[in-house]
Write a protein that holds these residues in place. Structure first.
Motif, mmCIF file in Angstrom:
data_model
loop_
_atom_site.group_PDB
_atom_site.id
_atom_site.type_symbol
_atom_site.label_atom_id
_atom_site.label_comp_id
_atom_site.label_asym_id
_atom_site.label_seq_id
_atom_site.Cartn_x
_atom_site.Cartn_y
_atom_site.Cartn_z
ATOM 1 N N GLY A 1 52.458 -33.561 59.312
ATOM 2 C CA GLY A 1 51.479 -32.614 59.844
ATOM 3 C C GLY A 1 51.896 -31.172 59.604
ATOM 4 O O GLY A 1 53.000 -30.899 59.112
ATOM 5 N N GLY A 2 51.000 -30.256 59.991
ATOM 6 C CA GLY A 2 51.230 -28.827 59.772
ATOM 7 C C GLY A 2 52.551 -28.318 60.327
ATOM 8 O O GLY A 2 53.252 -27.531 59.686
ATOM 9 N N ALA A 3 52.934 -28.789 61.517
ATOM 10 C CA ALA A 3 54.169 -28.299 62.152
ATOM 11 C C ALA A 3 55.398 -28.691 61.341
ATOM 12 O O ALA A 3 56.404 -27.986 61.344
ATOM 13 N N VAL B 1 49.873 -34.960 53.474
ATOM 14 C CA VAL B 1 50.403 -33.713 54.025
ATOM 15 C C VAL B 1 49.253 -32.810 54.484
ATOM 16 O O VAL B 1 48.227 -32.695 53.814
ATOM 17 N N SER B 2 49.457 -32.177 55.648
ATOM 18 C CA SER B 2 48.450 -31.237 56.183
ATOM 19 C C SER B 2 48.714 -29.827 55.673
ATOM 20 O O SER B 2 49.725 -29.574 55.017
ATOM 21 N N ALA B 3 47.835 -28.921 56.064
ATOM 22 C CA ALA B 3 48.029 -27.504 55.760
ATOM 23 C C ALA B 3 49.242 -26.987 56.527
ATOM 24 O O ALA B 3 49.585 -27.503 57.587
ATOM 25 N N ARG C 1 38.806 -31.762 62.610
ATOM 26 C CA ARG C 1 40.120 -31.163 62.865
ATOM 27 C C ARG C 1 41.150 -32.244 63.193
ATOM 28 O O ARG C 1 40.829 -33.238 63.814
ATOM 29 N N GLU C 2 42.326 -32.011 62.753
ATOM 30 C CA GLU C 2 43.457 -32.930 62.926
ATOM 31 C C GLU C 2 43.232 -34.260 62.211
ATOM 32 O O GLU C 2 43.810 -35.288 62.574
ATOM 33 N N GLY C 3 42.379 -34.232 61.184
ATOM 34 C CA GLY C 3 41.986 -35.491 60.532
ATOM 35 C C GLY C 3 42.996 -36.070 59.551
ATOM 36 O O GLY C 3 42.726 -37.117 58.942
HETATM 37 MG MG MG Z 1 47.059 -29.265 61.269
#
Ligand code: MG
Ligand code: ASP
Length: 412
Positions: A7-9, A36-38, A194-196
């Motif tokens: 995830g982003g974090a 991988v997320s943004a 969101r959070e998909g």
């Molecule tokens: Mg995110």
């Protein structure tokens, strides 16, 4: 094949990206697909760009800030003449030229074309970094594989087409791809909500009959409450798919609610683990033999409470309900709790598309309504009902409900 979702974090800075390779080292990198997320809060920042664009405010400065953030991250990972810098520039040039060219008045369409770039850039950086560091992988454009309808910002997956596409992947290759995005029949980008990105992982896991899926988080696993919001929470080491589905449904943000059903259908074991301590066990979600049923707490903020009654004090009947639910579906507003009595209907709503005012206007033509914004929905799963007094302390309770072991209250 194994599916890993970061995830982003986990990729919020250069250290985070380096840590991805540490996680892979500890887990083995064979036959692996990374979703991988943004990076960090990029999705929120790109949302701001779209907002500014539609308000005719200076969106270019926002884009420049986001670009510089990514360049700074890349500088911590690559030598100055690396091809990745050209690629980052290209992605941002594309956003600017898209916004200059587009004539679309459709907010959700423009949103998806712009906001999806966060994942495009992050996966380029992660894929290039891993390739440079002995983790040979192929970068995939998820939009060529995950096909959806044209419900922008809330894409509905076309499972047949998606499965056909994903089945063409080589199970012996390692891939890096984007969470959160797919494309419609015209190949326009569609985001999955969101959070998909967790959901993307589950889509690939389902279509590839994966051996396991793991999401890497900044918490040790699924806890009895979000450690940022509750004290004295403990790790749940085993939970059933059903329990995890319920927890995600009530708003436990650790897992995206759409993620679990595809995994459950194929009995794919699902792990939630810490990217800071990857050898620790974390949480295993699977079939129910070892389900833990500890009292757990879920807080869903930014909800709206809407109370509806008839103008002539008649009963709230099925025809009224069907009018109300018709509008809820039209405005894509989700009901997180409902309670009806003879003369009123109370709904706790999640308004991701900021449509609640429009809903209220429509309803007021027929009903009497009362609206309270910014309320929270607090849910206790597996509640010890003899001991619920403690939850009332210091709270202004607007609505409450008990069903089986689940105790919920809407508070202000
Ligand atoms: Mg995110
Ligand atoms: N980047 C997207 C978001 O922040 C998707 C995700 O992180 O799962 O909503």
């Amino acid at each position: 094949m194994k599916i890993f979702k970061f995830g982003g974090a986990s990729v919020k800075d250069a250290e985070g990206v380096k840590n991805v390779s540490m996680v892979l080292q500890s887990q083995g990198f064979e036959k692996c697909l990374l979703v991988v997320s943004a990076m960090g809060k990029t999705t929120n920042e790109l949302e701001k760009v779209v907002e500014f664009y539609f308000k005719k405010e200076d969106y270019q400065t926002e884009i420049e800030k986001i670009k510089q953030k990514h360049i700074a991250i890349a500088e911590g990972l690559f030598s100055p003449n690396h091809v990745v810098f050209g690629e980052i520039n290209l992605f941002f040039d594309d956003i600017v030229s898209f916004l200059r060219r587009t004539k679309s008045p459709n907010y959700n369409f423009v949103y998806d074309q712009v906001v999806s770039c966060g994942e495009m850039i992050s996966t380029k950086i992660v894929s290039e970094y891993l390739n440079d560091n002995q983790f040979t992988n192929q970068w995939l454009d998820a939009r060529d594989y995950i096909k959806t309808d044209d419900s922008y910002r809330d894409g509905v997956v076309n499972w047949d087409k998606t499965k056909e596409n994903i089945e063409t992947l080589n199970p012996f290759t390692c891939y890096v791809t984007q969470g959160f995005i797919g494309s419609d029949d015209n190949n326009f980008t569609v985001t999955l909500g969101r959070e998909g990105s967790d959901y993307t992982g589950a889509i690939f896991a389902y279509c590839l009959n994966a051996d396991a899926m793991t999401i890497w988080k900044d918490v040790p696993g699924v806890m009895t409450g979000d450690p940022r919001k509750f004290h004295d929470v403990t790790l749940l080491s085993h939970i059933s798919y059903e329990e995890a589905i319920e927890m995600a449904y009530y708003g436990a943000s650790v897992i995206h609610p759409k993620t679990l059903q595809p995994l459950q259908k194929k009995s794919i074991p699902f792990y939630v683990k810490s990217f800071l301590d990857p050898t620790r066990e974390g949480t295993k979600v699977g079939h129910s033999d070892k389900n833990q049923s500890e009292e757990s707490y879920i807080l869903k903020e930014n909800q709206t409470l809407l109370k509806i009654s008839t103008r002539d004090f008649s009963f709230i009947a099925e025809d009224h309900m069907s009018v109300v639910f018709g509008y809820l579906s039209k405005y894509k507003i989700k009901v997180s709790l409902m309670q009806n009595s003879a003369i009123s209907l109370a709904l706790c709503l999640e308004d991701n598309f900021c449509n609640v005012e429009l809903l209220n206007e429509e309803l007021q033509k027929v009903f009497k309504t009362d609206i309270v914004k910014n309320v929270s929905l607090f849910t206790v799963r597996n509640a010890n009902l003899e001991n619920i007094d403690k939850f009332y302390q210091g709270k202004n309770v607007l609505l409450e409900q008990i069903a089986k072991q689940t105790f919920q209250m809407v508070t202000q």
